[in-house]
Each structure stands twice: as C-alpha cells, then as structure tokens.
Design an enzyme around this catalytic site. Sequence first.
Site, PDB file in Angstrom:
ATOM      1  N   GLY A  83       0.842  -1.196   0.000  1.00 28.34           N
ATOM      2  CA  GLY A  83       0.000   0.000   0.000  1.00 28.34           C
ATOM      3  C   GLY A  83       0.867   1.232   0.000  1.00 28.34           C
ATOM      4  O   GLY A  83       2.098   1.166  -0.074  1.00 28.34           O
ATOM      5  N   HIS A  84       0.196   2.371   0.113  1.00 30.01           N
ATOM      6  CA  HIS A  84       0.904   3.653   0.098  1.00 30.01           C
ATOM      7  C   HIS A  84       0.259   4.577   1.105  1.00 30.01           C
ATOM      8  O   HIS A  84      -0.918   4.902   0.981  1.00 30.01           O
ATOM      9  CB  HIS A  84       0.863   4.284  -1.296  1.00 30.01           C
ATOM     10  CG  HIS A  84       1.954   5.277  -1.533  1.00 30.01           C
ATOM     11  ND1 HIS A  84       1.946   6.535  -0.978  1.00 30.01           N
ATOM     12  CD2 HIS A  84       3.113   5.182  -2.249  1.00 30.01           C
ATOM     13  CE1 HIS A  84       3.040   7.186  -1.356  1.00 30.01           C
ATOM     14  NE2 HIS A  84       3.761   6.387  -2.126  1.00 30.01           N
ATOM     15  N   GLY A  96       0.641   8.166   3.877  1.00 25.16           N
ATOM     16  CA  GLY A  96       0.832   9.596   3.679  1.00 25.16           C
ATOM     17  C   GLY A  96       2.280   9.977   3.455  1.00 25.16           C
ATOM     18  O   GLY A  96       2.569  11.003   2.858  1.00 25.16           O
ATOM     19  N   GLY A 148       4.897   7.542   2.429  1.00 24.94           N
ATOM     20  CA  GLY A 148       5.697   6.639   1.632  1.00 24.94           C
ATOM     21  C   GLY A 148       5.007   5.308   1.415  1.00 24.94           C
ATOM     22  O   GLY A 148       3.952   5.023   1.982  1.00 24.94           O
ATOM     23  N   ALA A 149       5.631   4.475   0.587  1.00 28.23           N
ATOM     24  CA  ALA A 149       5.070   3.166   0.251  1.00 28.23           C
ATOM     25  C   ALA A 149       5.481   2.134   1.292  1.00 28.23           C
ATOM     26  O   ALA A 149       6.486   2.277   1.988  1.00 28.23           O
ATOM     27  CB  ALA A 149       5.535   2.746  -1.131  1.00 28.23           C
ATOM     28  N   VAL A 150       4.669   1.046   1.385  1.00 31.84           N
ATOM     29  CA  VAL A 150       4.926  -0.050   2.315  1.00 31.84           C
ATOM     30  C   VAL A 150       5.060  -1.334   1.512  1.00 31.84           C
ATOM     31  O   VAL A 150       4.237  -1.615   0.632  1.00 31.84           O
ATOM     32  CB  VAL A 150       3.792  -0.176   3.354  1.00 31.84           C
ATOM     33  CG1 VAL A 150       4.102  -1.297   4.339  1.00 31.84           C
ATOM     34  CG2 VAL A 150       3.600   1.133   4.093  1.00 31.84           C
ATOM     35  N   LYS A 183       8.239   0.160   5.672  1.00 33.99           N
ATOM     36  CA  LYS A 183       7.768   1.444   5.153  1.00 33.99           C
ATOM     37  C   LYS A 183       8.970   2.251   4.678  1.00 33.99           C
ATOM     38  O   LYS A 183       9.908   2.503   5.432  1.00 33.99           O
ATOM     39  CB  LYS A 183       7.011   2.242   6.220  1.00 33.99           C
ATOM     40  CG  LYS A 183       6.494   3.594   5.715  1.00 33.99           C
ATOM     41  CD  LYS A 183       6.054   4.508   6.837  1.00 33.99           C
ATOM     42  CE  LYS A 183       4.779   4.048   7.461  1.00 33.99           C
ATOM     43  NZ  LYS A 183       4.260   5.042   8.441  1.00 33.99           N
ATOM     44  N   ASP A 191      -3.985  11.227  14.096  1.00 34.20           N
ATOM     45  CA  ASP A 191      -4.475  10.703  12.814  1.00 34.20           C
ATOM     46  C   ASP A 191      -5.163   9.348  12.999  1.00 34.20           C
ATOM     47  O   ASP A 191      -4.880   8.385  12.292  1.00 34.20           O
ATOM     48  CB  ASP A 191      -3.305  10.571  11.829  1.00 34.20           C
ATOM     49  CG  ASP A 191      -3.776  10.525  10.375  1.00 34.20           C
ATOM     50  OD1 ASP A 191      -4.923  10.919  10.115  1.00 34.20           O
ATOM     51  OD2 ASP A 191      -2.995  10.090   9.518  1.00 34.20           O
TER      52      ASP A 191
END
Length: 819
Positions: A490-491, A493, A495-497, A511, A605
Amino acid sequence: MSQAIILFVSLLLISATIQLDSTSNASSKVIIKANETILSENRTFELGFFNTDGEPRWYLGIWYASIPTPTYIWVANRETPAKNLSVAAAVITVEGKLAVIASDGEILWRTENAAGAGEARLLEEGNLVLLGGEGEVVWRSFDFPADTWLPGMNLSGRQSLTCWRSSADPAPGKYSLRLKPPEYGEIELVFNGSQRYWSTGNWTGDAFSGVPEMTIPYIYLFHFSNPFTPAAVFGYTEVSAEEGGRPPLTRFQVDFSGRLRQYTWSPQTESWNMFWSQPENHCKVYGLCGKLGFCNTKMLIPCKCLVNFEPIDGSGWGAGDFSGGCRRRGGSICGGEDVFEEIGAVSFDGAITESFSGTRSKCENTCLSNCTCIGLFHNLRTNICKNLFGSLLNLRDLTSDSTIDDVLYVRVPNEGLNRKKKTKNLVLIGTICGFVVILAIMIVALLLFRKRRFKREKEEEDAIFPVTNLKVFSYKELNAATRGFSEKLGHGGFGAVFRGELGDSSPVAVKRLERPGGAEREFRAEVCTIGNIQHVNLVRLRGFCSENSHRLLVYDYMPNGPLSVYLKRDGKDLNWDVRFRIAIGTAKAIAYLHEECRDCIIHCDIKPENILLDEDCSPKVSDFGLAKLVGRDFSRVLATMRGTRGYVAPEWLSGVAITAKADVYSYGMTLLELIGGRRNVEGPPSAGGGGAEEKWFFPPWAARQIIEGNVAAVVDERLPGGYDIVEAERLGLVAVWCIQDEEATRPTMGMVVKMLEGVVEVGVPPPPKLLQALVSGESFHGVGADSGIGESASGGCPNDNVQVSGNSMDSRNHLPTTA
C-alpha cells in the site's frame, strides 16, 4: 490719550475672553480625567488615557480590558496628544460635544459633527456613543474608526480605517482601508488616500472572491445597501460556537506596514492568533520602503537603503516606519564628483524615464550632465539606455528572473565609493591571508576529522534516536528482505509499504519514507514515539534504517490488513464480536498513549486506515508520523493543522492549542464507521438506481438516530440479528459522546474504555450541532489512503457466514439523500 483708551479697551476685551473661556470650561461636564477609566457593561472594553512609548504623550482611546495584552482599537486625539496626564480630561462641552482638553483648557480634539450630547457611554461591543437629552444617539465612535474593524462596526463608502504611523505612534499613517468606489462592492487598501495596491475582489453574496479565508467559523460577513447613500455597507458579527456560548474575540486591523490582518484571541495561549494577512508579499505594499528604499522579502527587516544612502527618519525606521525613505550621503546630487553604483535587475515605480540608444559610458555622461538625473537603466544586450528622473519607489529585486536584462545604476558620491573600494581591498587582502592560515589548519584537522568521524556519527544517531530496544538495519539487508521492494502492500501519507521476510523467516512490513522535505521529521517522530512504547494493541516497530538518504521503518506484518478494507460495501465482512473487540482494543491503545506513557502522546491521525488487524483480527494502532508529545505539566500543545479531513476535531479549525481530546473525536468518527460497516462519506441511495449520486455524509444522520434510540437503523444491515443490541446501543452512545463539539464535553479515552466495558453507565448525549457547519460531504471526496502495513489475507476475519441482507445500501430509500 487716545492710545491709552485703546490699550484700556483691549485689556478689557482680553479679560472678558478669558472669563468666558473659564466659564465655558467650568460648565463642561467631565467624563474622565487623569488615570480614571470607564468600563463597558461586561468589562470587555475600557475607555481612558494611554501612553505607548514612555514619552509625555497621552491619548484618549479604547482598548480591551478583558485580556492582558494591551490592544488599542480606537484613538481620539491621534495627532494632538496631551503632554501632562494629571490635568488631561475628556469632557462634554456646553455645546454638547465630546472634547479632549489640556491643562490650560486648550481643546486638543473634539467631535466637530455632533452636538447636543449630555452623556457618554461605552457599549459592550467597543462603541463609544454620545446620548442626547432624550437618550437618542447623536455620535458614535464606530462611525469614525481608527485602524481596527470590530464586530458590529459597519464599513461604508464614507468611512475608512487608517493605520498608525508606527508601532508606538497612533498618528494617522499612510495606509487606509476603504470600500472601492464607485460600485463599493469590494474592499481595498490604498496608499496616501489614492494609490490602490490590494483588493479583496468582488462580493459574491457570502464572501469576497479574492479572499475566501476572510470568513472563519466564528465570523459572519454581511453587506447591505444604505438608504441614505448609494454606497454599499459591509459589516460582520461574531458567531458563537454553541448557542448561548460566548464567541472568541475577533478583529481586523490595518497595521502600520500597510497590510490587512485578521486576528482571533486565544484564551489558552493568551495571545492573538493571526489567521491571514494581505498582501501576502509585504513588498507589494505600495511605498512601504519610501523613496530609494529597497524591499526584500527574505530579510527579517524588509527595507534597507541602497549603497551610500541612509534613512531620512532614523527613529521612524527603527520603529518600523520606513515610509520616509532614504537619501544619499554627501548632500546635493551636484555638489561633487558622482559615479554610478550597480544595483542589479529591479522593478520600481514613480520615476520618469528618458530612453535612447548608446553605450553605458554615453548613458552615464548624459545623466551626469543633468543635476536632476538620479540614475540609469542600461541593457547590455540591446544597448538601450534609460536615464531616471524624480524618485524611485517600490524597488524590488528581480535578479532571479533570467528574462530581465535591464540593470539599474544609481548615482552616488565618489567619496563614499572610494572608501568602499579601499575597504574592499583591505577585506580582500585579509581574506587571502586568512585563507592560507585556514588551509594549513584544515590539513592538520583533516586527519583528526577522519579519526573522529565514526564516533561523531554514532553520537549523532544516538541523539536523534534515543531508543535502545530497536534493531538498526542496513539498507542492503532490507533491500534483500523485500526482494528489491517488489511486493507493494500500500501507500501511506509519507511513503510506500512493502512486504518482506527477515532471515528468521518472520514476515515484516517495511515502510520507505519518500515525502520530500518533511520525511525526516515524520521518520524521527515515528521512531522516537513508537520505539519506546509497548502495548498489545499498538503495532510493534522491529527496527529502522537511517543510512545516507534512506529512511525505512520495519514493523510486524499484519496479515488481515487495515480496518478500512472491511468498511467497503462490497468488501469482506466482520462479525459483531470482532467489531466489538476492535472498538475496545483500539480505545485501550489510545488510552495507553494518552494516560500511561511518560509523556502524553497525541496520535493526531486516528482513522480506519491506521487500525491494522493481525491474524486473530485483534486491532493494532499504527502510523505515528503525525504524533505529538505533550509533557505531563502541560494540558495543551500548539500544532499546525494535521490529520485527515473527516476525522479532525473542530478545534483544529479555530487555531487553538489542541489536547488529547482531538484523538477522542477521531475515534468517535471511526467508531461510527465500525458500527455501520461503511465509510462516513460515500454515495447515497439513488431513486430507481439511475442518475448521478451525490456524496452523503453519514455521521449527522447516524448521531440523530442513535440519540433517538434507533441504533438498529445505524448498525450494518449485513448483520441482521447477528449482533448484541445492548452492546450496539452502548457503542453508538459512546461514539456520539466522542464527537461532541466542545472538547470539554467529550470523555477521556480511559473513560471511553470503561464505558465500552460496561463499568460506567452511558447516558444519552446532546446532538453535535457544529458537525454539519464545520464539514460537508463534498469536502471529503477521496478521504485517506490505506496505510498498507498489512493486507487482507485470503481467509480474512471471521464473519460467522452471515449473509448480506436483501435490504442493500441501494434500497435504503428511507435514508436522507443529503447530509
């Protein structure tokens, strides 16, 4: 004899005049004198004499009495201060006018256009009014404002706000705010009463087209036509955040630097919060730096004089009033031998140009032959020259614009330039000698530097990441573990994971932070925050990589992915027991962050994308990139706007310092999604299945149903009979308590856990009134993205084989179609 008679008559007339003045003063009604003041009914405003700089200059004015910061909103005798406070007074004269008088009865200021007043009264809105014999208003200070626009004050074509001359001098400055003639449909800033340099844009009916931020949740702007004049009238009122509550203090001010600012008072920080300022670039304020003053937005003090020039008004310059401009050193422009100093590519106003073709030498000779020539522009590419006459205003640097070829040269005294050249030569010689010495020192220090480099890097890493229970990975290790970052989960807020597998075959989620500029801050926040805490419902950080430009975080892998996957109408389902366990587990994790860590950690968040599910579908709170630490000695913390739209609490929008109750609000919004098995913003049912669907905001409708005892209408229809009605009602009431408008009304997360577990009885909450006012369904189009630390496994979370009800979302026609 005749001269003696004339002298006698003259003395008699002078005596009569003195006696008349004495009688007039004696019959005047004293309103206040010396240190006396008058307060408004609720002690919000105060009228009296004040002093700004310690000099013997006293002004009659109005200021806020209810706040500790001296803030003056109106001044009477702006140009004629009293010299002696002990004998200064404000009186109502025999003609019924308000006046400020000095020790000898001299009138320093008075209301010229009002008469017949018998009483002065300071109203709660900050308006000083004079009342006639029958109680009618014959004069108002709101009709003659100073530099401040207050709620209840109407701004018409006959009125204007004029700034102070400087921060300590209330005398009228050169910048004013007024309605733009002849239509009077917008507000503008002007210099010297005529030169326009900024405008709000036209009035659209509820805001100004050029300044949409001029209206905030606590201000309501309005405009109407004045029956006595063709000009429109603008005004604004304060809107209470809750009916019956007191709104925050607000004001607009034209400051002495020529900008319009909007302020709101923050009781928590005891200071004025500035919401916006126009023009945003202070170098666009006309005449800010005066003649031959150079404006630079990158400097703390925006104005400076050109080379071999000095401020005309040194004291005003020091107080922030640069409008006096600069003058050249050395006297008259033709008093001696002049040369030209190169300034560079600039823009300017005010000067008259005389253009012709020629070399720079010819251009200089032509200018030197005319005593009124102050400088020149020369374009080396086209060989075009422009001699300048008059004055240079609004000088701004344009060297960054590669398309500008014209270079400005200003005429300066040769003596000053020679001194400058000598100084440059001395500096050059000193620089060369210093360079040789420094080079020798650097050669010796290089060996020591190489020896200590690794030690220093280790110390710096320990200072940045003060944790000892995390493994430090190399980039090579993580690149191999993720097979070159090939399997993307996934992506988020920042960076990508990616999915990876360590040497012991344990799966992990890696991450990789990619956000430019802010990634380092979020990386440190996440490592320092989650690296020092352990909880069964918090995702575990295994380690990190901080190698060169690489910033990576290694987490436990969550096979069932984020909660958001199960909230899609066409996605996987969760049974009631799992949902209830997720609600309690998430609440316990947030309560641990707020109440059990050494410092209170505000997550900032909370949302379904950041609640991950392990193999048993137990919740794990993740993504601490926005977390804020608050010491136990403090209850609030100032922070810039953060979080995800649709989950942020109302106090974020008002600019006040936030508390842990901001997380409570986000948790309540998430809990509504968990109960309903749906996202808070999605398309509503469409009649007949046709036509375009509008966005529909779920929380206002759900809160109303829960308060009315109809929680069954809110619970996911995919669970018919498959849920505990008592637990559902409890979760629904807790969710509405969490999304209350006022943070003081929301429970703490520790109390939320007790309410969910049934330890504390849950009452019926009041309806959240600001929910619809602060957000709209359209504002939340495309909210959030999955954090991607886990993914949904093929087995997924248990759902007890409950089938989706025939009453699908598309057939729930009884729901409202608008939020």
